[in-house]
Each structure stands twice: as C-alpha cells, then as structure tokens.
Motif scaffolding. Structure first.
Motif, PDB file in Angstrom:
ATOM      1  N   THR A 186      66.970  27.059   8.946  1.00 43.11           N
ATOM      2  CA  THR A 186      68.320  26.517   8.823  1.00 43.11           C
ATOM      3  C   THR A 186      68.339  25.006   9.008  1.00 43.11           C
ATOM      4  O   THR A 186      69.198  24.325   8.475  1.00 43.11           O
ATOM      5  CB  THR A 186      69.287  27.145   9.848  1.00 43.11           C
ATOM      6  OG1 THR A 186      68.845  26.818  11.162  1.00 43.11           O
ATOM      7  CG2 THR A 186      69.361  28.639   9.682  1.00 43.11           C
ATOM      8  N   GLY A 187      67.425  24.490   9.808  1.00 46.89           N
ATOM      9  CA  GLY A 187      67.363  23.040   9.970  1.00 46.89           C
ATOM     10  C   GLY A 187      68.255  22.477  11.050  1.00 46.89           C
ATOM     11  O   GLY A 187      68.625  21.313  10.994  1.00 46.89           O
ATOM     12  N   TRP A 237      69.760  17.955  12.939  1.00 47.37           N
ATOM     13  CA  TRP A 237      69.933  18.713  11.700  1.00 47.37           C
ATOM     14  C   TRP A 237      69.187  18.012  10.571  1.00 47.37           C
ATOM     15  O   TRP A 237      69.013  16.797  10.594  1.00 47.37           O
ATOM     16  CB  TRP A 237      71.402  18.985  11.372  1.00 47.37           C
ATOM     17  CG  TRP A 237      72.225  17.868  10.788  1.00 47.37           C
ATOM     18  CD1 TRP A 237      72.625  17.739   9.489  1.00 47.37           C
ATOM     19  CD2 TRP A 237      72.808  16.758  11.493  1.00 47.37           C
ATOM     20  NE1 TRP A 237      73.409  16.616   9.343  1.00 47.37           N
ATOM     21  CE2 TRP A 237      73.540  15.999  10.551  1.00 47.37           C
ATOM     22  CE3 TRP A 237      72.791  16.321  12.817  1.00 47.37           C
ATOM     23  CZ2 TRP A 237      74.226  14.838  10.897  1.00 47.37           C
ATOM     24  CZ3 TRP A 237      73.473  15.162  13.165  1.00 47.37           C
ATOM     25  CH2 TRP A 237      74.187  14.444  12.207  1.00 47.37           C
ATOM     26  N   GLN A 238      68.714  18.809   9.608  1.00 47.04           N
ATOM     27  CA  GLN A 238      67.863  18.253   8.553  1.00 47.04           C
ATOM     28  C   GLN A 238      67.785  19.201   7.369  1.00 47.04           C
ATOM     29  O   GLN A 238      68.151  20.367   7.441  1.00 47.04           O
ATOM     30  CB  GLN A 238      66.452  18.026   9.113  1.00 47.04           C
ATOM     31  CG  GLN A 238      65.775  19.318   9.543  1.00 47.04           C
ATOM     32  CD  GLN A 238      64.283  19.156   9.815  1.00 47.04           C
ATOM     33  OE1 GLN A 238      63.874  18.789  10.910  1.00 47.04           O
ATOM     34  NE2 GLN A 238      63.479  19.448   8.788  1.00 47.04           N
ATOM     35  N   ALA A 239      67.253  18.683   6.263  1.00 44.68           N
ATOM     36  CA  ALA A 239      66.954  19.493   5.081  1.00 44.68           C
ATOM     37  C   ALA A 239      65.645  20.255   5.309  1.00 44.68           C
ATOM     38  O   ALA A 239      64.869  19.937   6.217  1.00 44.68           O
ATOM     39  CB  ALA A 239      66.837  18.605   3.849  1.00 44.68           C
ATOM     40  N   TYR A 282      69.550  21.358   2.031  1.00 44.93           N
ATOM     41  CA  TYR A 282      70.295  21.758   3.228  1.00 44.93           C
ATOM     42  C   TYR A 282      70.912  23.135   3.014  1.00 44.93           C
ATOM     43  O   TYR A 282      71.241  23.502   1.877  1.00 44.93           O
ATOM     44  CB  TYR A 282      71.435  20.781   3.499  1.00 44.93           C
ATOM     45  CG  TYR A 282      71.032  19.400   3.956  1.00 44.93           C
ATOM     46  CD1 TYR A 282      70.963  19.089   5.312  1.00 44.93           C
ATOM     47  CD2 TYR A 282      70.755  18.390   3.042  1.00 44.93           C
ATOM     48  CE1 TYR A 282      70.625  17.803   5.739  1.00 44.93           C
ATOM     49  CE2 TYR A 282      70.419  17.108   3.460  1.00 44.93           C
ATOM     50  CZ  TYR A 282      70.357  16.825   4.808  1.00 44.93           C
ATOM     51  OH  TYR A 282      70.025  15.561   5.228  1.00 44.93           O
ATOM     52  N   ILE A 283      71.151  23.862   4.102  1.00 44.38           N
ATOM     53  CA  ILE A 283      71.841  25.155   3.948  1.00 44.38           C
ATOM     54  C   ILE A 283      73.332  24.965   3.686  1.00 44.38           C
ATOM     55  O   ILE A 283      74.052  25.935   3.465  1.00 44.38           O
ATOM     56  CB  ILE A 283      71.658  26.071   5.183  1.00 44.38           C
ATOM     57  CG1 ILE A 283      72.298  25.474   6.436  1.00 44.38           C
ATOM     58  CG2 ILE A 283      70.198  26.422   5.394  1.00 44.38           C
ATOM     59  CD1 ILE A 283      72.473  26.467   7.569  1.00 44.38           C
ATOM     60  N   HIS A 284      73.803  23.742   3.729  1.00 42.66           N
ATOM     61  CA  HIS A 284      75.229  23.438   3.534  1.00 42.66           C
ATOM     62  C   HIS A 284      75.711  23.901   2.154  1.00 42.66           C
ATOM     63  O   HIS A 284      75.036  23.695   1.149  1.00 42.66           O
ATOM     64  CB  HIS A 284      75.419  21.933   3.661  1.00 42.66           C
ATOM     65  CG  HIS A 284      76.825  21.504   3.898  1.00 42.66           C
ATOM     66  ND1 HIS A 284      77.772  21.518   2.914  1.00 42.66           N
ATOM     67  CD2 HIS A 284      77.434  21.038   5.029  1.00 42.66           C
ATOM     68  CE1 HIS A 284      78.916  21.068   3.420  1.00 42.66           C
ATOM     69  NE2 HIS A 284      78.737  20.776   4.702  1.00 42.66           N
ATOM     70  N   ARG A 285      76.885  24.519   2.104  1.00 45.65           N
ATOM     71  CA  ARG A 285      77.381  25.069   0.843  1.00 45.65           C
ATOM     72  C   ARG A 285      77.648  23.983  -0.201  1.00 45.65           C
ATOM     73  O   ARG A 285      77.651  24.262  -1.399  1.00 45.65           O
ATOM     74  CB  ARG A 285      78.669  25.851   1.076  1.00 45.65           C
ATOM     75  CG  ARG A 285      78.464  27.112   1.875  1.00 45.65           C
ATOM     76  CD  ARG A 285      79.444  28.205   1.475  1.00 45.65           C
ATOM     77  NE  ARG A 285      79.506  29.249   2.487  1.00 45.65           N
ATOM     78  CZ  ARG A 285      78.660  30.260   2.560  1.00 45.65           C
ATOM     79  NH1 ARG A 285      77.681  30.372   1.688  1.00 45.65           N
ATOM     80  NH2 ARG A 285      78.795  31.163   3.512  1.00 45.65           N
ATOM     81  N   ASN A 286      77.889  22.783   0.229  1.00 46.47           N
ATOM     82  CA  ASN A 286      78.157  21.706  -0.730  1.00 46.47           C
ATOM     83  C   ASN A 286      76.889  21.046  -1.260  1.00 46.47           C
ATOM     84  O   ASN A 286      76.978  20.142  -2.081  1.00 46.47           O
ATOM     85  CB  ASN A 286      79.039  20.629  -0.097  1.00 46.47           C
ATOM     86  CG  ASN A 286      80.442  21.125   0.177  1.00 46.47           C
ATOM     87  OD1 ASN A 286      80.819  22.204  -0.269  1.00 46.47           O
ATOM     88  ND2 ASN A 286      81.209  20.345   0.915  1.00 46.47           N
ATOM     89  N   ASP A 287      75.720  21.466  -0.766  1.00 45.97           N
ATOM     90  CA  ASP A 287      74.476  20.867  -1.263  1.00 45.97           C
ATOM     91  C   ASP A 287      74.080  21.565  -2.558  1.00 45.97           C
ATOM     92  O   ASP A 287      73.659  22.722  -2.543  1.00 45.97           O
ATOM     93  CB  ASP A 287      73.364  20.984  -0.220  1.00 45.97           C
ATOM     94  CG  ASP A 287      72.103  20.246  -0.662  1.00 45.97           C
ATOM     95  OD1 ASP A 287      72.099  19.671  -1.768  1.00 45.97           O
ATOM     96  OD2 ASP A 287      71.117  20.250   0.098  1.00 45.97           O
TER      97      ASP A 287
END
Lengths: 237, 235
Positions: free
Chosen positions: B123-124, B99-101, B107-112
């Motif tokens: 998506t990474g 996984w990666q940016a 990042y697709i992460h909601r906290n990013d």
C-alpha cells in the motif's frame, strides 16, 4: 570474511547530500502532492471530541487499506462542542478539492496539551488533545468538531491575553509548504484587544473571524482563500 | 517583557510558496505578504507524544502490512536516520508518517491514473516514532518514478513522502526524500523549488552499515526541524 579483511573500500566520497555537515540545517518543505489521502488523514481526525469518523476521504483508497485508520476511542471532553466548517478556494475562486487542513487549539479552559504549557492553575482535560486533521471534500469543504477554546496568554507567566482562537495549517497539491493562519470567533470576547489580530491590517482582519452560522452544535464558518481577492491572512512563524 | 519574542528569519533552504515552474502553485500561493507574529503559547505548543492516541499503532514494515499474504515486489530498502533540532539535539517520541508509490511508480490512490501495475502486497504507507535518541527506521520498497501533468514529458523522481509533527505546532514539516543516483531530481520542478545547495538536504545517502546483509539496501536520512533545544526558539 569482512570487507576490511579482503581490502574492499568503504563508502566512496559521496556527493553533497543529506549527511553533508556543511549543509546541516532545516530540512526543506515539499508539497504533500495530490495523493496524501491514504497516508495522512485518519478516520476521526476531524472529530476532536470523539464519536464520529469524519476527516478521512475513504472514497479515495481501497477499503482494505483501513490499517492506518485505527485511532483508539477517547474519553468525554469538557466544554461546549462546536463545529468549524469552511471551503478552501484558489486564486480564481474555485474550490480546491485536494487540500488538507490541520487545527490546533486549547481546551475549554484555555490550556494547551503538552509540556510547553505547564500552568498548574488551568486544568488539562484528559479527553482532549486539541489536534485535528481533515482532508477536504471533492467540493473543497471541511468540517471539524471540537470545543470552543478558552482564552490563552501570549506566554506562560505573561499577563497579556489572546482571544479564543484555533491555529490552522493548510496543505495541498500546489502548496509547496504549509500556510499558517488562525480562526477567531465573531461572538467571542477579546477580539478587539487580541495582540495577534492587532498586527493584521484592519481591512483584512475579517478573513480570520468566523461568523456563527448555525446552532446545535454552534457552527462557525471559516472559508480559506489561498490567493488573490479576499485572500486569507497567513502568518510567518 | 518576555512575551513578544520574534521567530528567527526563515531558513534560506526553505522553498517559496510561489514557484512558477511548479504550475499549480500559481493559483494556490498568497499574493499578500505573510504577517509576522511573535512567538505565542499557541504555536510553541503541540500534540507531542500523542501520536498513538490520535492515529493508532506504528507500522514500520511497509513490505508486509498490506492485505495480500505475500511480500511487496521491488528493491527492498531500509530508511533510517535521526530527527534533530537546529542545534543537532535529538527530537524523541515524534511521529514520522510515510507514504509513497510502489516499485512501478503507482500509488494506491483512486485518482492515480498512471498506467503501471498496482501491487496487491503493497500500500505504501506506514508510521514510525523516534526513540530517545531521535532515531527512526522503516523498511519499504524503493519507489519508482512516474509521469505527471505539469509539463510535457514531466516525471517525478523517485521519492518518499515524510510528515512530522515535532514538539510544537511551529515545528510541523512535510518533506520528500530523494535517492542519490536519480538524474530526475535536477529537472523536477518540486525539488527545484528548494534552492541549491540546500536541495541536497533532501537526497538520502546510501549506507553500507544500514544495509542488512541478504535482506535490504540501506539509506540514511536525517530530518532537521525548526527550533533550537526543542522549543521555544532562541531569538
């Protein structure tokens, strides 16, 4: 035309890096960081007996990312289903919302999946692998469904036994490398004679022994304290 | 008595759990010494070869499997290498989770919350499995650097997260791959938790032979897991 034909050099002498023979050895650990949720925990990863999709934090990534959460269904599992629940806390007693837990356990008969456990007198369970993974909740808590493992020997061919237990790995932001521990069951036989528990200072042994806090399914509580007062015992492998 | 073999001492290249420049280690690392245990069947077994039954199919091209119909934006790269044990023997059929940016460092992460664009075509994440010679290979986008809150003006060097199960519970590894021309590595608290010279084990090598003509730059990154001759360990 090839690069050799026109006289181009190949790669120049590199600085020390991954391919340097003088540096050959274990690849160093690095933290999973805070953004592992869409890369590591999969739907159903915390349910080792099949059925539910617990384990992933699908609230933390877009719905369309479910491409990595396609674990196939598994067959029925022998033995008694149990729940293993707990909360991960830091050195000030606060829940850790961005940790991840992995578990590894023997089946109900005490047999591990994989070639290293080649005992033929203890049956494998085709429906049970014994590996699980869960991202903790925003409140730092996790819940696994698995079977209560049978007792296992220290080694194949050995005659010394370990009490029923599950190996646990803890990952997260701020954890540069995995912390390894074990959960034992307060109501299981053999804890007093277990050779690994015997290596743990008596005053700290309780951190590894999960009390039964509920029925249907039998539920065991294993809280994890990463640091400081009440710190969970972690092992050097 | 064969059943009390110790593990070997930790490799000097492994970082400590407590590394104060990486500030969040302060409250998340043990204060008590780790309890040494001998090798038991519990830790020398593992879910080897079960990755597909556990997690689902492999995804080796991170530039194409997102929801969008187009290709990811950024410098296309191929990352290839071998997974080995400490005797340089291949570790076959083991999963490498990735996984990666994206190229902008997001990042697709909601906290990013980093103010950089998401890429609808990236998506990474992916996962690949090693072949009989321990080789793996995936195609992705070179990730961007991004700021983080560890200290004033802190930036993570571009990196790809790699997670491996290996043959046993004891061989588990999660690491980060860095790039050879990145000046941020030497001022990054997470990379610096690994002492010199071992830190350089985390720096991939650009390789013209891995580079695909008119397609993607190539990097080589071998991954060495604990243990000799798979498992169990020689004392």
């Amino acid at each position: 035309m090839t690069d050799d034909a026109i006289g181009l050099p190949r790669n120049p002498d590199p600085r020390p890096d991954n391919q340097d023979p003088a540096l050959f050895g274990q690849t160093p650990w690095q933290t999973v960081g805070p953004f592992f949720h869409y890369g590591l925990p999969w739907k159903g990863g915390a349910d080792l007996v099949g059925g539910s999709d617990i384990g992933a934090r699908t609230d933390l990534f877009p719905e369309e990312h479910d491409v990595l959460h396609l674990a196939p269904p598994r067959g029925p599992v022998r033995g008694k289903t149990i729940a293993l629940v707990g909360t991960v806390r830091d050195g000030e007693g606060r829940p850790v919302p961005d940790a991840m837990i992995e578990i590894w356990g023997a089946n109900a008969a005490g047999r591990y999946h994989g070639a290293a456990d080649d005992r033929e007198d203890v049956a494998l369970d085709p429906g049970f692998i014994g590996f699980g993974r869960a991202a903790v909740s925003a409140e730092g808590s996790f819940r696994f469904l698995t079977v209560k493992p049978g007792p296992v020997p220290i080694q194949v061919g050995g005659n010394r036994w370990q009490a029923p237990h599950i190996a646990v790995g803890v990952f997260g932001r701020g954890l540069i490398k995995r912390l390894v521990t074990r959960v034992y069951f307060a109501d299981a036989d053999g804890n007093e004679e277990d050779p690994i528990l015997a290596r743990v200072p008596e005053a700290r042994r309780h951190t590894l022994i999960a009390p039964r806090i509920g029925a249907d399914p039998p539920t065991y509580r294993f809280d994890i304290v990463l640091s400081g007062e009440g710190e969970t015992v972690f092992f050097a492998l | 008595m064969p059943d009390a073999r110790p593990y070997r001492a930790e490799d000097p290249g492994q970082p400590p759990s407590l590394f104060p420049p990486y500030r969040s280690t302060a409250l998340r690392s043990p204060r008590q010494p780790l309890v040494r245990v001998p090798q038991t069947l519990t830790e020398i077994t593992g879910p080897a070869g079960t990755w597909e039954a556990l997690m689902g199919p492999a995804l080796a091209d991170l530039t194409r499997h997102a929801r969008g119909s187009g290709e990811a934006i950024g410098q296309r790269i191929i990352v290839s290498g071998r997974v080995l044990d400490e005797d340089a023997r291949p570790v076959p059929d083991t999963v490498v989770e990735i996984w990666q940016a994206n190229a902008a460092g997001r990042y697709i992460h909601r906290n990013d919350q980093w103010n950089a664009p998401l890429d609808p075509n990236f998506t990474g994440t992916g996962r690949v499995v090693t072949d009989a010679q321990g080789r793996y290979r995936f195609t992705t986008i070179r990730p961007g650097a991004y700021p983080w809150g560890n200290h004033r003006n802190a930036w993570r060097p571009a990196h790809i997260h790699l997670s491996l199960l290996g043959p046993a519970f004891a061989t588990r590894l999660v690491t980060q791959l860095y790039f050879p021309d990145d000046p941020l590595i030497e001022i990054d608290p997470i990379a610096n938790a690994v002492p010199r010279p071992y830190r350089n084990r985390l720096v991939a090598r650009f390789d013209i032979d891995t580079t695909a003509p008119n397609h993607a730059l190539g990097y080589v990154f071998d991954i060495v897991l604990r243990g000799r001759d798979a498992t169990p360990w020689e004392p």
